[in-house]
Design an enzyme around this catalytic site. Structure first.
Site, PDB file in Angstrom:
ATOM      1  N   TYR A  55     -11.525   9.644   2.829  1.00 10.50           N
ATOM      2  CA  TYR A  55     -10.477   9.048   2.949  1.00 10.50           C
ATOM      3  C   TYR A  55      -9.707   9.823   4.173  1.00 10.50           C
ATOM      4  O   TYR A  55      -9.265  11.044   3.916  1.00 10.50           O
ATOM      5  CB  TYR A  55      -9.737   9.139   1.449  1.00 10.50           C
ATOM      6  CG  TYR A  55     -10.110   8.281   0.524  1.00 10.50           C
ATOM      7  CD1 TYR A  55     -11.074   7.270   0.630  1.00 10.50           C
ATOM      8  CD2 TYR A  55      -9.642   8.535  -0.856  1.00 10.50           C
ATOM      9  CE1 TYR A  55     -11.682   6.551  -0.360  1.00 10.50           C
ATOM     10  CE2 TYR A  55     -10.125   7.897  -1.669  1.00 10.50           C
ATOM     11  CZ  TYR A  55     -11.276   6.692  -1.618  1.00 10.50           C
ATOM     12  OH  TYR A  55     -11.565   6.071  -2.793  1.00 10.50           O
ATOM     13  N   TYR A 204     -10.787   1.408 -10.596  1.00  5.54           N
ATOM     14  CA  TYR A 204      -9.991   1.852  -9.438  1.00  5.54           C
ATOM     15  C   TYR A 204      -9.561   0.079  -8.866  1.00  5.54           C
ATOM     16  O   TYR A 204     -10.120  -0.736  -9.578  1.00  5.54           O
ATOM     17  CB  TYR A 204     -10.500   2.366  -8.483  1.00  5.54           C
ATOM     18  CG  TYR A 204     -11.723   1.545  -7.479  1.00  5.54           C
ATOM     19  CD1 TYR A 204     -12.980   1.927  -7.753  1.00  5.54           C
ATOM     20  CD2 TYR A 204     -11.253   0.700  -6.612  1.00  5.54           C
ATOM     21  CE1 TYR A 204     -14.174   1.307  -7.244  1.00  5.54           C
ATOM     22  CE2 TYR A 204     -12.483   0.130  -5.833  1.00  5.54           C
ATOM     23  CZ  TYR A 204     -13.841   0.538  -5.998  1.00  5.54           C
ATOM     24  OH  TYR A 204     -14.851  -0.253  -5.347  1.00  5.54           O
ATOM     25  N   LYS A 215       4.032  -9.470  -5.403  1.00  2.79           N
ATOM     26  CA  LYS A 215       4.995  -9.559  -4.204  1.00  2.79           C
ATOM     27  C   LYS A 215       4.341 -10.382  -2.889  1.00  2.79           C
ATOM     28  O   LYS A 215       5.023 -10.502  -1.973  1.00  2.79           O
ATOM     29  CB  LYS A 215       5.375  -7.994  -3.785  1.00  2.79           C
ATOM     30  CG  LYS A 215       4.129  -7.147  -3.215  1.00  2.79           C
ATOM     31  CD  LYS A 215       4.768  -5.838  -2.918  1.00  2.79           C
ATOM     32  CE  LYS A 215       3.898  -4.939  -2.394  1.00  2.79           C
ATOM     33  NZ  LYS A 215       4.096  -3.601  -2.344  1.00  2.79           N
ATOM     34  N   ARG A 228      -5.996  -5.395   4.017  1.00  6.25           N
ATOM     35  CA  ARG A 228      -6.044  -6.640   3.286  1.00  6.25           C
ATOM     36  C   ARG A 228      -6.121  -7.995   4.347  1.00  6.25           C
ATOM     37  O   ARG A 228      -5.940  -8.858   3.865  1.00  6.25           O
ATOM     38  CB  ARG A 228      -4.482  -6.792   2.888  1.00  6.25           C
ATOM     39  CG  ARG A 228      -4.682  -5.587   1.408  1.00  6.25           C
ATOM     40  CD  ARG A 228      -3.463  -5.326   0.544  1.00  6.25           C
ATOM     41  NE  ARG A 228      -2.529  -4.535   1.682  1.00  6.25           N
ATOM     42  CZ  ARG A 228      -1.393  -3.835   1.330  1.00  6.25           C
ATOM     43  NH1 ARG A 228      -1.376  -3.901  -0.139  1.00  6.25           N
ATOM     44  NH2 ARG A 228      -0.736  -3.061   1.906  1.00  6.25           N
ATOM     45  N   GLY A 280      -3.448   3.076  -6.842  1.00  5.42           N
ATOM     46  CA  GLY A 280      -2.785   3.736  -5.647  1.00  5.42           C
ATOM     47  C   GLY A 280      -1.219   3.315  -5.533  1.00  5.42           C
ATOM     48  O   GLY A 280      -0.723   2.275  -6.151  1.00  5.42           O
ATOM     49  N   ALA A 281      -0.282   4.409  -4.890  1.00  6.46           N
ATOM     50  CA  ALA A 281       1.024   3.949  -5.128  1.00  6.46           C
ATOM     51  C   ALA A 281       1.619   4.645  -3.715  1.00  6.46           C
ATOM     52  O   ALA A 281       0.825   5.693  -3.263  1.00  6.46           O
ATOM     53  CB  ALA A 281       1.702   4.469  -6.137  1.00  6.46           C
TER      54      ALA A 281
HETATM   55  N1  LIG Z   1     -14.342   4.436  -5.643  1.00 12.83           N
HETATM   56  C1  LIG Z   1     -14.118   3.615  -4.850  1.00 12.83           C
HETATM   57  O1  LIG Z   1     -15.123   3.177  -4.014  1.00 12.83           O
HETATM   58  C2  LIG Z   1     -12.685   3.296  -4.366  1.00 12.83           C
HETATM   59  C3  LIG Z   1     -12.624   2.116  -3.644  1.00 12.83           C
HETATM   60  C4  LIG Z   1     -11.254   1.861  -3.459  1.00 12.83           C
HETATM   61  C5  LIG Z   1      -9.912   2.624  -3.938  1.00 12.83           C
HETATM   62  N2  LIG Z   1     -10.492   3.780  -4.834  1.00 12.83           N
HETATM   63  C6  LIG Z   1      -9.469   4.679  -5.336  1.00 12.83           C
HETATM   64  O2  LIG Z   1      -8.657   3.672  -6.176  1.00 12.83           O
HETATM   65  C7  LIG Z   1      -7.109   3.807  -5.767  1.00 12.83           C
HETATM   66  C8  LIG Z   1      -6.381   2.636  -6.267  1.00 12.83           C
HETATM   67  O3  LIG Z   1      -7.165   1.431  -5.729  1.00 12.83           O
HETATM   68  P1  LIG Z   1      -6.498   0.758  -4.435  1.00 12.83           P
HETATM   69  O4  LIG Z   1      -5.572   1.559  -3.823  1.00 12.83           O
HETATM   70  O5  LIG Z   1      -7.647   0.243  -3.693  1.00 12.83           O
HETATM   71  O6  LIG Z   1      -5.760  -0.549  -5.178  1.00 12.83           O
HETATM   72  P2  LIG Z   1      -4.671  -0.862  -6.291  1.00 12.83           P
HETATM   73  O7  LIG Z   1      -4.251   0.382  -6.924  1.00 12.83           O
HETATM   74  O8  LIG Z   1      -4.960  -2.182  -6.808  1.00 12.83           O
HETATM   75  O9  LIG Z   1      -3.230  -1.227  -4.987  1.00 12.83           O
HETATM   76  C9  LIG Z   1      -2.635  -0.023  -4.593  1.00 12.83           C
HETATM   77  C10 LIG Z   1      -1.659  -0.867  -3.548  1.00 12.83           C
HETATM   78  O10 LIG Z   1      -0.854  -1.676  -4.430  1.00 12.83           O
HETATM   79  C11 LIG Z   1       0.485  -1.626  -4.061  1.00 12.83           C
HETATM   80  N3  LIG Z   1       1.352  -1.255  -5.212  1.00 12.83           N
HETATM   81  C12 LIG Z   1       1.084  -0.276  -6.109  1.00 12.83           C
HETATM   82  N4  LIG Z   1       1.855  -0.095  -7.223  1.00 12.83           N
HETATM   83  C13 LIG Z   1       2.798  -1.244  -6.845  1.00 12.83           C
HETATM   84  C14 LIG Z   1       3.739  -1.787  -7.650  1.00 12.83           C
HETATM   85  N5  LIG Z   1       4.012  -1.184  -8.894  1.00 12.83           N
HETATM   86  N6  LIG Z   1       4.285  -2.822  -7.195  1.00 12.83           N
HETATM   87  C15 LIG Z   1       4.250  -3.274  -5.754  1.00 12.83           C
HETATM   88  N7  LIG Z   1       3.103  -2.924  -5.137  1.00 12.83           N
HETATM   89  C16 LIG Z   1       2.279  -1.727  -5.499  1.00 12.83           C
HETATM   90  C17 LIG Z   1       0.750  -0.558  -2.843  1.00 12.83           C
HETATM   91  O11 LIG Z   1       0.325  -1.193  -1.570  1.00 12.83           O
HETATM   92  P3  LIG Z   1       1.586  -1.959  -0.730  1.00 12.83           P
HETATM   93  O12 LIG Z   1       3.061  -1.726  -1.200  1.00 12.83           O
HETATM   94  O13 LIG Z   1       1.228  -1.723   0.641  1.00 12.83           O
HETATM   95  O14 LIG Z   1       1.484  -3.222  -1.290  1.00 12.83           O
HETATM   96  C18 LIG Z   1      -0.563   0.381  -3.129  1.00 12.83           C
HETATM   97  O15 LIG Z   1      -1.170   0.755  -2.057  1.00 12.83           O
HETATM   98  C19 LIG Z   1      -7.240   4.218  -4.245  1.00 12.83           C
HETATM   99  O16 LIG Z   1      -6.389   5.050  -3.755  1.00 12.83           O
HETATM  100  C20 LIG Z   1      -8.603   5.188  -4.244  1.00 12.83           C
HETATM  101  O17 LIG Z   1      -8.050   6.204  -4.841  1.00 12.83           O
HETATM  102  C21 LIG Z   1     -11.731   3.962  -5.124  1.00 12.83           C
END
Ligand SMILES: NC(=O)c1ccc[n+]([C@@H]2O[C@H](COP(=O)([O-])OP(=O)(O)OC[C@H]3O[C@@H](n4cnc5c(N)ncnc54)[C@H](OP(=O)(O)O)[C@@H]3O)[C@@H](O)[C@H]2O)c1
Length: 313
Positions: A55, A204, A215, A228, A280-281
């Site tokens: 990352y 995740y 949104k 995205r 993610g946040a």
């Molecule tokens: N093991 C793996 O292969 C793998 C792969 C991917 C991710 N991950 C881990 O999982 C974590 C989370 O997954 P992800 O980040 O892909 O997706 P997610 O948690 O589904 O989405 C995160 C995104 O959603 C938006 N968001 C978060 N909370 C919100 C809220 N309350 N209201 C509105 N928008 C909100 C933010 O982006 P915007 O504000 O830009 O919309 C944020 O960056 C990553 O940070 C990483 O640590 C692991």
């Protein structure tokens, strides 16, 4: 906050995903705000932080460590290896899988250095590497555990068959799994297997990369610096379908006083195989909204409606 026991540690049920901290491929991004989000999470009792060596090509691990300061030693940091990279002068780095014993051993040392730790709470193979026998990878992780460099080991993005194979090489503690209302394949075989083998599941992508927060709609556009613009769930046809699920989240949310993101996270937390949800946040506000899901207000009828088993709430 409900806290399941995990070995010697107590994990918060919500973890903070720190891929965004790496600063690449996530569109608009404020590094100070992302670091503040980490500190805020720690102050609020969230102790699970998910990162990976790849990352931000190492910068997520470094910034996570810097943001947490001394708290990094008390936090439960999950990191991962198995994707190598070659930085490019222009554009994105070239990445390729390598979970060979030699690379895993070297990656653990590099992660320890970037995280400024003597032991990493959990270290996972990020993705299966078709060129390396699974046993070789897991035995390398096990050696690092024996040497005290890692406390818990696990896998990420493994199928049920791959997990079964991996678990014959050493005791696995963790599986990181993509799971949300739009992506439910894990329910069929992976989750039951994890329960059978006593492997903790960290989910995740709970918001399908923000889509389930409600949104985004069919007019939303993402730049080329934001993953995205190419992710399948945001492509026009799929998006139309997925927005129906978002509308269900909004309906349930209105009934119980939750935002769609909170409903989406609550729905995952209710699954008995899931230990922890890694969301993610990008800001403390998003983090706090997501943490609101821990109150667990979903009822059986809400879940049935979200699952599409009934048409009306
Ligand atoms: N093991 C793996 O292969 C793998 C792969 C991917 C991710 N991950 C881990 O999982 C974590 C989370 O997954 P992800 O980040 O892909 O997706 P997610 O948690 O589904 O989405 C995160 C995104 O959603 C938006 N968001 C978060 N909370 C919100 C809220 N309350 N209201 C509105 N928008 C909100 C933010 O982006 P915007 O504000 O830009 O919309 C944020 O960056 C990553 O940070 C990483 O640590 C692991």
């Amino acid at each position: 906050m409900e806290t399941p026991q995990f070995g010697l540690s107590t994990l918060s049920r919500l973890g903070l995903g720190c891929e965004q901290l790496g600063g690449t491929d996530w569109g608009k991004f404020d590094i100070q705000q992302a670091m503040q989000t980490v500190r805020h999470a720690s102050d609020c009792g969230i102790n699970v932080f998910d990162t990976a060596d790849v990352y931000g090509l190492g910068s997520s691990e470094e910034l996570l460590s810097r943001s947490l300061g001394q708290n990094r030693k008390r936090a439960f940091i999950i990191s991962k290896c198995g994707i190598r990279w070659e930085a490019a002068k222009h554009g994105r780095a070239r990445t390729f899988r390598d979970a060979s014993a030699a690379y895993v051993t070297q990656a653990v040392e590099s992660s320890l250095r970037r995280l400024r730790l003597e032991t990493i709470s959990a270290y996972l193979v990020h993705w299966p590497d078709p060129k390396t026998p699974i046993a070789e990878t897991i035995e390398a992780l096990e050696s690092c555990r024996q040497a005290g460099k890692i406390r818990f080991i696990g896998v990420s993005n493994f199928s049920a068959n791959q997990l079964q194979d991996a678990s014959t090489a050493a005791r696995l503690d963790f599986a990181e799994v993509r799971y949300n209302l739009l992506e439910r394949e894990a329910e069929t075989r992976l989750f039951p297997l994890c329960r059978q083998l006593g492997i903790a599941v960290a989910v995740y992508g709970p918001l399908a990369q923000g889509l389930l927060s409600g949104k985004y709609d069919s007019d939303s556009r993402f730049g080329s610096d934001d993953r995205r613009h190419r992710l399948p769930q945001f492509q026009p046809q799929a998006l139309e379908r997925n927005l129906k699920t978002v509308r269900r989240l909004q309906m349930v949310g209105r009934r119980i006083g939750y935002s769609p993101a909170q409903v989406a996270i609550s729905w995952i937390l209710a699954h008995p195989a899931v230990s922890c949800v890694i969301a993610g946040a990008k800001s403390p506000q998003q983090l706090m909204e997501n943490a609101g899901a821990l109150k667990g207000k979903l009822q059986t009828r809400d879940r049935a409606y979200l699952n599409g088993e009934i048409e009306n709430l």
